[in-house]
Design an enzyme around this catalytic site. Sequence first.
Site, PDB file in Angstrom:
ATOM      1  N   GLN A  16     -54.405   1.717  -6.107  1.00  0.00           N
ATOM      2  CA  GLN A  16     -53.605   1.536  -4.885  1.00  0.00           C
ATOM      3  C   GLN A  16     -54.289   0.573  -3.913  1.00  0.00           C
ATOM      4  O   GLN A  16     -53.611  -0.101  -3.131  1.00  0.00           O
ATOM      5  CB  GLN A  16     -53.346   2.877  -4.205  1.00  0.00           C
ATOM      6  N   LYS A  61     -41.068   7.439  -6.834  1.00  0.00           N
ATOM      7  CA  LYS A  61     -41.832   7.439  -5.579  1.00  0.00           C
ATOM      8  C   LYS A  61     -42.565   6.116  -5.405  1.00  0.00           C
ATOM      9  O   LYS A  61     -42.551   5.518  -4.321  1.00  0.00           O
ATOM     10  CB  LYS A  61     -42.841   8.578  -5.606  1.00  0.00           C
ATOM     11  N   SER A  62     -43.215   5.644  -6.484  1.00  0.00           N
ATOM     12  CA  SER A  62     -44.025   4.425  -6.371  1.00  0.00           C
ATOM     13  C   SER A  62     -43.150   3.222  -6.038  1.00  0.00           C
ATOM     14  O   SER A  62     -43.520   2.366  -5.226  1.00  0.00           O
ATOM     15  CB  SER A  62     -44.767   4.174  -7.686  1.00  0.00           C
ATOM     16  N   HIS A  97     -47.769  18.968  -5.993  1.00  0.00           N
ATOM     17  CA  HIS A  97     -46.453  18.962  -6.637  1.00  0.00           C
ATOM     18  C   HIS A  97     -46.549  18.956  -8.151  1.00  0.00           C
ATOM     19  O   HIS A  97     -45.779  19.629  -8.845  1.00  0.00           O
ATOM     20  CB  HIS A  97     -45.643  17.751  -6.143  1.00  0.00           C
ATOM     21  N   ARG A  98     -47.513  18.197  -8.698  1.00  0.00           N
ATOM     22  CA  ARG A  98     -47.572  18.097 -10.174  1.00  0.00           C
ATOM     23  C   ARG A  98     -48.123  19.374 -10.805  1.00  0.00           C
ATOM     24  O   ARG A  98     -47.743  19.712 -11.932  1.00  0.00           O
ATOM     25  CB  ARG A  98     -48.377  16.863 -10.599  1.00  0.00           C
ATOM     26  N   ASN A 155     -60.337   9.927 -11.856  1.00  0.00           N
ATOM     27  CA  ASN A 155     -59.783   9.905 -10.490  1.00  0.00           C
ATOM     28  C   ASN A 155     -58.731  10.996 -10.249  1.00  0.00           C
ATOM     29  O   ASN A 155     -58.196  11.092  -9.163  1.00  0.00           O
ATOM     30  CB  ASN A 155     -59.319   8.506 -10.086  1.00  0.00           C
ATOM     31  N   ASN A 177     -49.645  13.174   3.020  1.00  0.00           N
ATOM     32  CA  ASN A 177     -50.561  12.984   1.887  1.00  0.00           C
ATOM     33  C   ASN A 177     -50.007  11.923   0.941  1.00  0.00           C
ATOM     34  O   ASN A 177     -50.189  11.997  -0.267  1.00  0.00           O
ATOM     35  CB  ASN A 177     -50.774  14.317   1.157  1.00  0.00           C
ATOM     36  N   ASP A 180     -50.684  10.191 -13.736  1.00  0.00           N
ATOM     37  CA  ASP A 180     -49.772  11.231 -13.217  1.00  0.00           C
ATOM     38  C   ASP A 180     -49.061  11.953 -14.363  1.00  0.00           C
ATOM     39  O   ASP A 180     -49.100  13.182 -14.457  1.00  0.00           O
ATOM     40  CB  ASP A 180     -48.731  10.624 -12.265  1.00  0.00           C
ATOM     41  N   GLU A 198     -54.013  14.777  -5.129  1.00  0.00           N
ATOM     42  CA  GLU A 198     -53.533  15.822  -4.214  1.00  0.00           C
ATOM     43  C   GLU A 198     -54.507  16.999  -4.106  1.00  0.00           C
ATOM     44  O   GLU A 198     -54.577  17.681  -3.101  1.00  0.00           O
ATOM     45  CB  GLU A 198     -52.154  16.308  -4.658  1.00  0.00           C
ATOM     46  N   SER A 230     -55.801   2.850 -13.633  1.00  0.00           N
ATOM     47  CA  SER A 230     -54.338   2.920 -13.421  1.00  0.00           C
ATOM     48  C   SER A 230     -53.683   1.543 -13.403  1.00  0.00           C
ATOM     49  O   SER A 230     -52.816   1.265 -12.561  1.00  0.00           O
ATOM     50  CB  SER A 230     -54.034   3.655 -12.094  1.00  0.00           C
ATOM     51  N   ARG A 281     -59.357  12.072   0.955  1.00  0.00           N
ATOM     52  CA  ARG A 281     -59.103  11.113  -0.137  1.00  0.00           C
ATOM     53  C   ARG A 281     -59.682   9.751   0.264  1.00  0.00           C
ATOM     54  O   ARG A 281     -59.297   9.170   1.279  1.00  0.00           O
ATOM     55  CB  ARG A 281     -57.590  11.014  -0.422  1.00  0.00           C
TER      56      ARG A 281
END
Length: 426
Positions: free
Chosen positions: A172, A22-23, A386-387, A337, A94, A314, A342, A198, A125
Amino acid sequence: MQVLSLKGFKQCAGTVDLPGSKSIANRALLMAALCTQGQVTELTHMLRSDDTARMLEALRALGVEITEIDRETLHVKGNGGVWSQHPQELYLGNAGTAMRPLTAVLAATLSEPVRLTGDARMQERPIGDLVSALQSGGAQIRYEQQAGFPPLTIEASLLGGTVQVNGSASSQYISALLMALPLCQQDSTLELVGEVVSWPYIELTLAMLASFGIDIQVHGRQSFSIKGGQLYRSPGRYWIEGDASAASYWLAAGVLGGGPLRINGIGKSSIQGDIEFIDFLQQMGAKVTLHDESAVVEGGSLQGIDADFNAIPDAAMTFAPLALFAQGRTCIRNVANWRIKETDRLHAMATELRKTGATVEEGDDYLVIDPPQHLQHAQIATYDDHRMAMCFSLLAFTETGVSIEDPDCCAKTYPEYFTVLQQLCR
Ligand SMILES: O=C(O)C1=C[C@@H](OP(=O)(O)O)[C@@H](O)[C@H](O)C1
Ligand SMILES: C=C(OP(=O)(O)O)C(=O)O
């Protein structure tokens, strides 16, 4: 609401092909769109999921020509940072990897105002540290509802210069500025303040920018020198690595189900920080070998782990359900964080783990997990995360099993996850 019940898995063996990261996918789409006018980039092994759909829709709304050769192969025509269409609003769901980079890149390139919005959770967020940095570089950005959160309207352009950004909530924001500042007229110095989280995602951004012809001087973890007026240049073809965060579920399943399970799409030269999940898993006792283009897992018996997981927020979530199968205590540290992703993942994870009988301490930035003597069946709420859904599917490797609410929320990054799980594991 759909509830999926799974139980009694004993084996997980064979081969699994990871979906694209995804990233990487969302960065590659944006960078390919920004390439010199008319240059076409072939993106291969594209992830098709909710998050990439939001980026694709946004780029198409801005006039970017994207041709689908097949489901995983896209041709993206560069526009040199000049958008041919001017939508009033872009809806980004999202997807943090759409909202943050597009805020910065559109601030650097836009000729008409645009409103960026997302779903209800995206509106909770924070984005204030990125917006403040953009404003200090000359951009005019107005919050539509709550200061510091989407939706927001970008009204005038980022010029560059010396820009400070606080990276203690999300990397990000820094990645977004690194993608945008080379497009500004002026040269820039990007200075980092706060304890940056991160970090490997910033390295991922730098590696991809280099592949797309952007030159950035890196000064440790303090600052970056960025020449203005740079052009993104197409690498011609760009292969999107398999998703290393998604690999964590298969690596874990391969341990619990004995393997051998070959996971294709990640390898020794991966540019994703989440590949470090393998080192931590090995520390717990898993038998994993990383090859050039795959990883192979062959079971192992697990000991609890106590580690700082700030670099892999993640994939770190996968250690929470794994803790229930390990001997002794597991501590997942330095993941403050998690609360702004999500869902509030520290609270959600603690709440759902306790349903299995585990003893869990929820700290400001950590979880301490003591597995129960006997795992109880639990119906797991997934909080549109999702996770949460993918992590808790690992409890299918018990006799009591697990019920997962709203399993389709995995479509954010991995729509096929539960289908593949039920094919590979029995
Ligand atoms: O840059 C990226 O692609 C990402 C960075 C990380 O976010 P933070 O920097 O907010 O931790 C990660 O959790 C997210 O899924 C993807
Ligand atoms: C935090 C995540 O997503 P996002 O890119 O929306 O921040 C995630 O995928 O775990």
